[in-house]
Design a protein around this motif. Structure first.
Motif, PDB file in Angstrom:
ATOM      1  N   UNK A 110     -48.481  73.980  54.303  1.00  0.00           N
ATOM      2  CA  UNK A 110     -49.529  74.030  53.275  1.00  0.00           C
ATOM      3  C   UNK A 110     -48.930  74.037  51.874  1.00  0.00           C
ATOM      4  N   UNK A 111     -47.807  74.740  51.703  1.00  0.00           N
ATOM      5  CA  UNK A 111     -47.166  74.770  50.385  1.00  0.00           C
ATOM      6  C   UNK A 111     -46.325  73.523  50.125  1.00  0.00           C
ATOM      7  N   UNK A 112     -45.605  73.064  51.130  1.00  0.00           N
ATOM      8  CA  UNK A 112     -44.633  72.003  50.912  1.00  0.00           C
ATOM      9  C   UNK A 112     -45.188  70.592  50.947  1.00  0.00           C
ATOM     10  N   UNK A 113     -46.239  70.362  51.743  1.00  0.00           N
ATOM     11  CA  UNK A 113     -46.747  68.996  51.880  1.00  0.00           C
ATOM     12  C   UNK A 113     -47.288  68.418  50.570  1.00  0.00           C
ATOM     13  N   UNK A 114     -48.149  69.126  49.826  1.00  0.00           N
ATOM     14  CA  UNK A 114     -48.610  68.551  48.546  1.00  0.00           C
ATOM     15  C   UNK A 114     -47.454  68.252  47.597  1.00  0.00           C
ATOM     16  N   UNK A 115     -46.480  69.159  47.536  1.00  0.00           N
ATOM     17  CA  UNK A 115     -45.333  68.938  46.659  1.00  0.00           C
ATOM     18  C   UNK A 115     -44.526  67.709  47.105  1.00  0.00           C
ATOM     19  N   UNK A 116     -44.333  67.571  48.405  1.00  0.00           N
ATOM     20  CA  UNK A 116     -43.542  66.453  48.913  1.00  0.00           C
ATOM     21  C   UNK A 116     -44.268  65.117  48.747  1.00  0.00           C
ATOM     22  N   UNK A 124     -44.854  59.900  43.071  1.00  0.00           N
ATOM     23  CA  UNK A 124     -44.190  59.729  41.775  1.00  0.00           C
ATOM     24  C   UNK A 124     -43.027  58.741  41.879  1.00  0.00           C
ATOM     25  N   UNK A 125     -42.190  58.895  42.907  1.00  0.00           N
ATOM     26  CA  UNK A 125     -41.024  58.018  43.043  1.00  0.00           C
ATOM     27  C   UNK A 125     -41.431  56.593  43.378  1.00  0.00           C
ATOM     28  N   UNK A 126     -42.495  56.445  44.184  1.00  0.00           N
ATOM     29  CA  UNK A 126     -42.877  55.113  44.643  1.00  0.00           C
ATOM     30  C   UNK A 126     -43.724  54.344  43.638  1.00  0.00           C
ATOM     31  N   UNK A 127     -44.631  55.068  42.924  1.00  0.00           N
ATOM     32  CA  UNK A 127     -45.650  54.366  42.147  1.00  0.00           C
ATOM     33  C   UNK A 127     -45.545  54.559  40.637  1.00  0.00           C
ATOM     34  N   UNK A 128     -44.905  55.637  40.198  1.00  0.00           N
ATOM     35  CA  UNK A 128     -44.991  55.991  38.776  1.00  0.00           C
ATOM     36  C   UNK A 128     -43.640  55.940  38.070  1.00  0.00           C
ATOM     37  N   UNK A 129     -42.616  56.491  38.688  1.00  0.00           N
ATOM     38  CA  UNK A 129     -41.330  56.659  38.011  1.00  0.00           C
ATOM     39  C   UNK A 129     -40.699  55.312  37.670  1.00  0.00           C
ATOM     40  N   UNK A 184     -34.999  54.048  36.108  1.00  0.00           N
ATOM     41  CA  UNK A 184     -33.994  54.997  35.596  1.00  0.00           C
ATOM     42  C   UNK A 184     -34.304  56.420  36.054  1.00  0.00           C
ATOM     43  N   UNK A 185     -35.582  56.805  35.904  1.00  0.00           N
ATOM     44  CA  UNK A 185     -35.969  58.152  36.344  1.00  0.00           C
ATOM     45  C   UNK A 185     -35.806  58.289  37.852  1.00  0.00           C
ATOM     46  N   UNK A 186     -36.198  57.232  38.586  1.00  0.00           N
ATOM     47  CA  UNK A 186     -36.079  57.272  40.046  1.00  0.00           C
ATOM     48  C   UNK A 186     -34.619  57.438  40.488  1.00  0.00           C
ATOM     49  N   UNK A 187     -33.706  56.820  39.741  1.00  0.00           N
ATOM     50  CA  UNK A 187     -32.293  56.909  40.114  1.00  0.00           C
ATOM     51  C   UNK A 187     -31.742  58.317  39.924  1.00  0.00           C
ATOM     52  N   UNK A 188     -32.458  59.130  39.128  1.00  0.00           N
ATOM     53  CA  UNK A 188     -32.029  60.523  38.928  1.00  0.00           C
ATOM     54  C   UNK A 188     -32.742  61.469  39.899  1.00  0.00           C
ATOM     55  N   UNK A 189     -34.066  61.272  40.038  1.00  0.00           N
ATOM     56  CA  UNK A 189     -34.864  62.213  40.834  1.00  0.00           C
ATOM     57  C   UNK A 189     -34.594  62.052  42.333  1.00  0.00           C
ATOM     58  N   UNK A 190     -34.499  60.821  42.803  1.00  0.00           N
ATOM     59  CA  UNK A 190     -34.342  60.628  44.246  1.00  0.00           C
ATOM     60  C   UNK A 190     -33.057  61.265  44.794  1.00  0.00           C
ATOM     61  N   UNK A 191     -31.886  61.066  44.149  1.00  0.00           N
ATOM     62  CA  UNK A 191     -30.693  61.772  44.670  1.00  0.00           C
ATOM     63  C   UNK A 191     -30.839  63.280  44.635  1.00  0.00           C
ATOM     64  N   UNK A 192     -31.568  63.799  43.619  1.00  0.00           N
ATOM     65  CA  UNK A 192     -31.760  65.250  43.555  1.00  0.00           C
ATOM     66  C   UNK A 192     -32.585  65.738  44.744  1.00  0.00           C
TER      67      UNK A 192
END
Length: 268
Positions: free
Chosen positions: A64-70, A76-81, A84-92
């Motif tokens: 319940x806590x993790x699914x909305x966040x995930x 965000x990674x697929x549709x918005x980022x 450049x931002x994706x290359x930083x957030x995805x490895x994190x």
């Protein structure tokens, strides 16, 4: 050959654990074991219903806590980022999957437990602390697989939505996410498997009292944490009961994999 060896290894593990657990069926009774409400090794009483309840509570609470966040991270990674931002957030995000579970346990017991104890007046152990720790742990699994599901949606579907005058957000939550919902469900089920099988982090923050949970800040235990706690000193029927608990976890994992396969066939 490698695939055959992997299947053979799984089968041998299951047969070994089942063989070790078999006396619990003949000497103690499956009904008394599964539906018993008391776990006490000192009196040879091995009812695991409180442990099953504990495992279910920490698993579904973490989902319940993790699914909305995930899923939000995946969108965000697929549709918005931007790339450049994706290359930083995805490895994190992927790095979270590589962090040893004992590190999450240290974070939970050193940082979260005192905070929750301060605000609730409890010891800080229990479901609430465990939910937060497990939610962080399952985010990489669900986010990565959900992002793959979102990216598998053909570009033409998005273009058709924009051509009809939909905004970016309308396209995301009314077109793209519903089209990828089966893949997202697959990801959530696999995240559930990660949560129900997690041991070390749960062991450090859940409280380890083999009783029915009395609240979200009260200590209790799960199947995995009880196995780790009792295995070093168990003998006889006690050890057999621990192997039977491992069989229960094995069955739960098989059911989750079966659910993923059924959902995949439904998507096809």
């Amino acid at each position: 050959m490698c695939a055959f060896a992997a299947v053979l290894a799984v089968a041998l593990i299951f047969l070994f654990v089942g063989w070790k657990a078999w006396p619990i069926a003949t000497d103690y009774g499956i009904g008394n074991f599964v539906f018993g409400k008391v776990w006490s090794s000192s009196t040879n009483t091995f009812g695991i219903l409180p442990l099953i309840a504990g495992s279910a509570i920490v698993t579904f609470g973490a989902l319940l806590l993790g699914t909305p966040l995930a899923v939000g991270t995946a969108v965000f990674l697929s549709e918005i980022a931007s790339p450049r931002v994706r290359s930083i957030v995805r490895p994190a995000v992927e790095l979270l999957a590589g962090v040893p579970s004992v590190i999450y346990g240290f974070f939970g017991i050193v940082m979260l437990r005192p905070l929750i104890a301060h605000f609730t007046g409890s010891l800080g152990f229990g479901a609430l602390t465990t939910w937060i720790v497990l939610a962080v742990m399952i985010v990489p699994t669900i986010a990565t697989l959900s992002e793959d599901a979102l990216r598998s949606i053909p570009l033409g579907i998005r273009e058709a939505s924009y051509a009809m005058g939909a905004t970016t957000w309308q396209t995301i939550y009314k077109v793209v996410v519903p089209a990828a919902k089966i893949g997202i469900f697959d990801a959530v089920i696999l995240g559930m498997g990660r949560a129900i099988g997690e041991t070390m982090a749960v062991l450090m923050v859940v409280g380890n009292a083999p009783v029915f949970p009395k609240g979200i800040t009260a200590p209790f235990a799960t199947l995995t944490s009880q196995i780790v706690l009792d295995m070093p000193y168990s003998i006889g029927l006690h050890r057999t009961a621990l192997f039977a608990m491992a069989v229960m976890l094995f069955v739960f994992s098989m059911l989750l994999v079966l659910a993923v396969r059924l959902l995949s066939k439904l998507r096809d």
